[in-house]
Design a protein around this motif. Sequence first.
Motif, mmCIF file in Angstrom:
data_model
loop_
_atom_site.group_PDB
_atom_site.id
_atom_site.type_symbol
_atom_site.label_atom_id
_atom_site.label_comp_id
_atom_site.label_asym_id
_atom_site.label_seq_id
_atom_site.Cartn_x
_atom_site.Cartn_y
_atom_site.Cartn_z
ATOM 1 N N PRO A 165 0.832 -1.211 0.000
ATOM 2 C CA PRO A 165 0.000 0.000 0.000
ATOM 3 C C PRO A 165 0.863 1.256 0.000
ATOM 4 O O PRO A 165 2.059 1.220 0.295
ATOM 5 C CB PRO A 165 -0.799 -0.134 1.307
ATOM 6 N N THR A 166 0.228 2.356 -0.336
ATOM 7 C CA THR A 166 0.940 3.624 -0.367
ATOM 8 C C THR A 166 1.406 4.009 1.035
ATOM 9 O O THR A 166 0.869 3.546 2.050
ATOM 10 C CB THR A 166 0.045 4.742 -0.919
ATOM 11 N N ALA A 167 2.415 4.898 1.074
ATOM 12 C CA ALA A 167 2.927 5.365 2.356
ATOM 13 C C ALA A 167 1.826 6.048 3.160
ATOM 14 O O ALA A 167 1.747 5.890 4.393
ATOM 15 C CB ALA A 167 4.104 6.313 2.128
ATOM 16 N N ARG A 168 0.958 6.802 2.483
ATOM 17 C CA ARG A 168 -0.116 7.475 3.212
ATOM 18 C C ARG A 168 -1.037 6.473 3.876
ATOM 19 O O ARG A 168 -1.469 6.662 5.019
ATOM 20 C CB ARG A 168 -0.919 8.382 2.273
ATOM 21 N N PHE A 169 -1.365 5.396 3.164
ATOM 22 C CA PHE A 169 -2.250 4.402 3.755
ATOM 23 C C PHE A 169 -1.583 3.703 4.934
ATOM 24 O O PHE A 169 -2.209 3.506 5.984
ATOM 25 C CB PHE A 169 -2.674 3.367 2.711
ATOM 26 N N ASN A 199 -10.412 6.358 -0.416
ATOM 27 C CA ASN A 199 -10.928 7.050 -1.595
ATOM 28 C C ASN A 199 -9.813 7.513 -2.522
ATOM 29 O O ASN A 199 -10.031 7.744 -3.708
ATOM 30 C CB ASN A 199 -11.757 8.261 -1.147
ATOM 31 N N GLY A 200 -8.591 7.641 -1.986
ATOM 32 C CA GLY A 200 -7.493 8.166 -2.780
ATOM 33 C C GLY A 200 -7.477 9.686 -2.740
ATOM 34 O O GLY A 200 -8.358 10.328 -2.151
ATOM 35 N N LEU A 253 -14.054 -9.353 -16.016
ATOM 36 C CA LEU A 253 -13.755 -7.922 -16.073
ATOM 37 C C LEU A 253 -13.022 -7.554 -14.796
ATOM 38 O O LEU A 253 -13.522 -7.804 -13.690
ATOM 39 C CB LEU A 253 -15.040 -7.105 -16.189
ATOM 40 N N VAL A 254 -11.842 -6.990 -14.938
ATOM 41 C CA VAL A 254 -11.062 -6.528 -13.794
ATOM 42 C C VAL A 254 -11.127 -5.009 -13.777
ATOM 43 O O VAL A 254 -10.583 -4.343 -14.666
ATOM 44 C CB VAL A 254 -9.602 -7.013 -13.859
ATOM 45 N N LEU A 255 -11.823 -4.464 -12.799
ATOM 46 C CA LEU A 255 -11.938 -3.017 -12.624
ATOM 47 C C LEU A 255 -10.984 -2.591 -11.525
ATOM 48 O O LEU A 255 -11.019 -3.150 -10.411
ATOM 49 C CB LEU A 255 -13.364 -2.633 -12.232
ATOM 50 N N HIS A 256 -10.141 -1.608 -11.828
ATOM 51 C CA HIS A 256 -9.145 -1.213 -10.828
ATOM 52 C C HIS A 256 -8.887 0.281 -10.919
ATOM 53 O O HIS A 256 -8.803 0.851 -12.014
ATOM 54 C CB HIS A 256 -7.831 -1.973 -11.043
ATOM 55 N N GLY A 257 -8.774 0.912 -9.764
ATOM 56 C CA GLY A 257 -8.502 2.335 -9.725
ATOM 57 C C GLY A 257 -7.033 2.647 -9.970
ATOM 58 O O GLY A 257 -6.156 1.938 -9.465
ATOM 59 N N SER A 258 -6.793 3.706 -10.709
ATOM 60 C CA SER A 258 -5.407 4.108 -10.962
ATOM 61 C C SER A 258 -4.727 4.606 -9.695
ATOM 62 O O SER A 258 -3.493 4.657 -9.624
ATOM 63 C CB SER A 258 -5.353 5.201 -12.031
ATOM 64 N N ASP A 259 -5.520 4.971 -8.669
ATOM 65 C CA ASP A 259 -4.971 5.533 -7.443
ATOM 66 C C ASP A 259 -5.422 4.741 -6.213
ATOM 67 O O ASP A 259 -5.662 5.329 -5.155
ATOM 68 C CB ASP A 259 -5.367 7.007 -7.334
ATOM 69 N N LEU A 262 -4.595 0.868 -1.354
ATOM 70 C CA LEU A 262 -4.423 -0.431 -0.702
ATOM 71 C C LEU A 262 -3.789 -1.437 -1.647
ATOM 72 O O LEU A 262 -2.809 -2.113 -1.295
ATOM 73 C CB LEU A 262 -5.776 -0.939 -0.206
ATOM 74 N N PHE A 263 -4.349 -1.569 -2.845
ATOM 75 C CA PHE A 263 -3.790 -2.417 -3.894
ATOM 76 C C PHE A 263 -3.430 -1.529 -5.085
ATOM 77 O O PHE A 263 -4.286 -1.273 -5.941
ATOM 78 C CB PHE A 263 -4.795 -3.489 -4.334
ATOM 79 N N PRO A 264 -2.209 -1.041 -5.144
ATOM 80 C CA PRO A 264 -1.823 -0.202 -6.294
ATOM 81 C C PRO A 264 -2.105 -0.892 -7.626
ATOM 82 O O PRO A 264 -2.333 -2.111 -7.687
ATOM 83 C CB PRO A 264 -0.321 0.017 -6.065
ATOM 84 N N GLN A 265 -2.102 -0.121 -8.691
ATOM 85 C CA GLN A 265 -2.572 -0.563 -10.002
ATOM 86 C C GLN A 265 -1.948 -1.879 -10.453
ATOM 87 O O GLN A 265 -2.596 -2.676 -11.143
ATOM 88 C CB GLN A 265 -2.301 0.535 -11.028
ATOM 89 N N ALA A 266 -0.716 -2.140 -10.081
ATOM 90 C CA ALA A 266 -0.038 -3.371 -10.514
ATOM 91 C C ALA A 266 -0.785 -4.617 -10.070
ATOM 92 O O ALA A 266 -0.699 -5.671 -10.724
ATOM 93 C CB ALA A 266 1.392 -3.400 -9.981
ATOM 94 N N HIS A 267 -1.540 -4.539 -8.979
ATOM 95 C CA HIS A 267 -2.307 -5.700 -8.519
ATOM 96 C C HIS A 267 -3.410 -6.037 -9.513
ATOM 97 O O HIS A 267 -3.631 -7.213 -9.835
ATOM 98 C CB HIS A 267 -2.909 -5.406 -7.145
#
Length: 309
Positions: A165-169, A199-200, A253-259, A262-267
Amino acid sequence: MTATVPGMLTGEEKFVRSGQVRLWTERFGRPDDPTVCWSWAPPRRASAGPMSLWRLWWRAAGKVIRFDHRDTGRSDSVDFTTHPYALADMAADTAAVLDGYGVTAAHIVGTSLGAAIGQWLAVHQPARVRTLTAMASSPMGNNPGPAWARAMAGQPAAAGELPPPTARFLNHVMDSAKAPRATAQQRMDADVQTWRVLNGDVLPFDEPAARRFVEHCYARANDIAAASNHDLAGRRWDDDRRASLSRITAAALVLHGSDDPLFPQAHGEALAAQIPAARLEIVPGMGHHPFFSPGLTERIADSIIRHTT
């Protein structure tokens, strides 16, 4: 209990048994339409979801089944110490809900842990899955624990490892552990802040809507603390969870947020790459959920409609 909801949709609530566990369920829609089963199991939440999800469900299909996972909402709570469960058990709950309505196969739509449940069903019970939609998730066989531990210790990621996850999370997780939770209001405030972080940082966050949802969860749940068992279940790694996603035959269908913090886009990219008939859709600006960003649930609904039809 049967009722009529807007748009001439017939709604029905009932409890369904999955082994010793009683699950609250609801089905609504047009009887002759294909069934969409929504699996959403966020920690410390009532799985029935916020009103933004209601709008999504109404648009996404003519007939929808939703339910409270074990340890959430009106469904039974489980003593995890004496009766631990895993992803396979939560998938069995989903299958039991379908059985409770006489549904052989459904379009499975899952978010976060719910998407891992959908993956499990698509691998191990493929006849039950007409299509799969996995949102804000990671391959079910990916164990994120070591990456988390390295990130929180300030160590670099291992080669070939999906990102933590991101440093902020991660900072939020540590700060949240120290936040006061002596009263219900303090606990709800902390939960709203978690939704804000999830929410990002790109799209707007509707805090009043998030607060209404959190208040609804606390009012609805039999035991609000029991949902933390989902984290424990998610950390159990069995051979059935390590099964290759290449066995999935359903269109996915894999829907994923760019931001997604918790699970960055690479996941999401890794998940789509491992499923043979998968299409990846990256949603610009979306974090780990679309629920409290105005207009985003409608966009997600449109994607689900295109996929399931």
